[in-house]
Motif scaffolding. Structure first.
Motif, PDB file in Angstrom:
ATOM      1  N   LYS A   1      -1.570   7.992   7.238  1.00 33.94           N
ATOM      2  CA  LYS A   1      -2.856   7.355   7.560  1.00 33.94           C
ATOM      3  C   LYS A   1      -3.619   7.511   6.595  1.00 33.94           C
ATOM      4  CE  LYS A   1      -6.371   7.470  11.103  1.00 33.94           C
ATOM      5  NZ  LYS A   1      -6.872   8.128  12.344  1.00 33.94           N
ATOM      6  N   GLU A   2      -4.370   6.532   6.099  1.00 30.59           N
ATOM      7  CA  GLU A   2      -5.408   6.243   4.889  1.00 30.59           C
ATOM      8  C   GLU A   2      -6.755   6.526   5.479  1.00 30.59           C
ATOM      9  OE1 GLU A   2      -6.440   3.629   1.191  1.00 30.59           O
ATOM     10  OE2 GLU A   2      -5.164   2.938   2.785  1.00 30.59           O
TER      11      GLU A   2
ATOM     12  N   ARG B   1       1.038  -0.950  -0.202  1.00 33.22           N
ATOM     13  CA  ARG B   1      -0.131  -0.009   0.046  1.00 33.22           C
ATOM     14  C   ARG B   1       0.835   1.272  -0.121  1.00 33.22           C
ATOM     15  NH1 ARG B   1      -1.957   0.456   4.641  1.00 33.22           N
ATOM     16  NH2 ARG B   1      -3.866   1.864   4.033  1.00 33.22           N
ATOM     17  N   LEU B   2       0.445   2.303  -0.845  1.00 32.08           N
ATOM     18  CA  LEU B   2       1.299   3.688  -0.783  1.00 32.08           C
ATOM     19  C   LEU B   2       1.230   4.111   0.663  1.00 32.08           C
ATOM     20  CD1 LEU B   2       2.754   5.764  -2.517  1.00 32.08           C
ATOM     21  CD2 LEU B   2       0.303   6.640  -2.839  1.00 32.08           C
ATOM     22  N   ALA B   3       0.240   4.080   1.484  1.00 34.87           N
ATOM     23  CA  ALA B   3       0.096   4.781   2.599  1.00 34.87           C
ATOM     24  C   ALA B   3       1.121   4.223   3.528  1.00 34.87           C
ATOM     25  CB  ALA B   3      -1.450   4.621   3.032  1.00 34.87           C
TER      26      ALA B   3
END
Length: 296
Positions: free
Chosen positions: A292-293, A284-286
């Motif tokens: 925090k997504e 995940r890029l986050a």
């Protein structure tokens, strides 16, 4: 080939022929852009045994490659629309139209072009021909003038003609933008296309000096719908006066902008890196950014 006929290719050839004798006094922009293309090649971990330089004028890019001493490129064939330029380039060189390349498929490792493709009527067709002339995993590296080029001059010429003549003549060339160039590379079949833009700013004592320099570069108006005959002196003087008022620096010199669009693409080949399908990432890029997504 396309039926698009925006530019008068006879005029393009004539402008280049006329500029050839004195080109070295006006080639600063071409030398700068050629140097940038050479720098990009230096960053590529490859060598190219046979290259074609399209619209190569007097062999300026070939000389820049030789002067860099990188040994990245072996033989460079210079092709130009002007016979005078082709004769002045170091061998091998030939006369060739960017719109009708006389080469068999798959014969070059590298195709370059330094500020020539903005005069091509059928740019998609020209790019397709370049793709065909390249071997698999061959590289296209080309720079051309973009839409922001000479925005100051365009503005002042339009204002002068509107005020003095009540209408506007097509005195500047329509050119492609960054997004257009990217789509054209993909349409022509190039893999891993990359397009970027930079603006080179040049100063001149006045607008008339800029216009003389453009003529010396061979970049005079060659739009098919251009007005024939000389521009009325009153329009030129009004445009020059407006230019000095709107775009002069503290030293009184005017500013002229040249947008340079650089295109890079590779001919498809087995084992060549390919972009992943959307949604196929395993991280995940986050997480990678430590962020925090939140959901929309």
């Amino acid at each position: 080939m396309s039926d698009v006929n925006i530019f008068d290719r006879v005029a393009v050839r004539r402008n280049r022929e006329r500029s050839a004798a004195g080109f070295k006094g006006h080639d600063f922009l071409y030398r700068e852009v050629a140097g940038r293309l050479v720098d990009r090649l230096a960053d590529i971990m490859r060598t190219f045994s046979l290259a074609l330089d399209i619209g190569g004028r007097d062999g300026l890019l070939a000389r820049a490659l030789a002067e860099a001493g990188e040994d990245k490129v072996g033989t460079v064939i210079t092709a130009d629309l002007s016979e005078t330029y082709a004769r002045s380039a170091s061998a091998p060189a030939l006369v060739a139209d960017e719109e009708w390349l006389p080469f068999k498929d798959g014969c070059f490792d590298l195709v370059t072009s330094c500020l020539a493709l903005h005069w091509v009527n059928d740019l998609p067709g020209a790019l397709i021909q370049m793709n065909r002339a390249l071997k698999p995993d061959g590289l296209l590296l080309a720079a051309m003038l973009g839409g922001e080029t000479l925005s100051e001059l365009k503005e002042c010429l339009i204002a002068a003609e509107l005020e003095l003549r009540g209408g506007v003549s097509p005195r500047t060339s329509p050119v492609a933008g960054v997004s257009d160039a990217g789509m054209l590379l993909q349409r022509a079949g190039f893999a891993l296309p990359v397009v970027d833009s930079d603006v080179i700013t040049v100063t001149y004592p006045d607008a008339l000096a800029l216009m003389r320099d453009l003529r010396g570069m061979g970049e005079s108006n060659a739009v098919n719908s251009r007005p024939r005959g000389l521009t009325p002196p009153a329009v030129l003087m009004k445009a020059a006066a407006d230019y000095a008022q709107r775009h002069a620096g503290p030293d009184g010199r005017i500013v002229a902008s040249f947008e340079i669009i650089t295109m890079t693409g590779w001919t498809p080949a087995e084992g060549q890196p390919r972009p992943l399908r959307p949604g196929s990432a395993k991280t995940r890029l986050a997480d990678a950014l430590g962020a925090k997504e939140t959901k929309l």
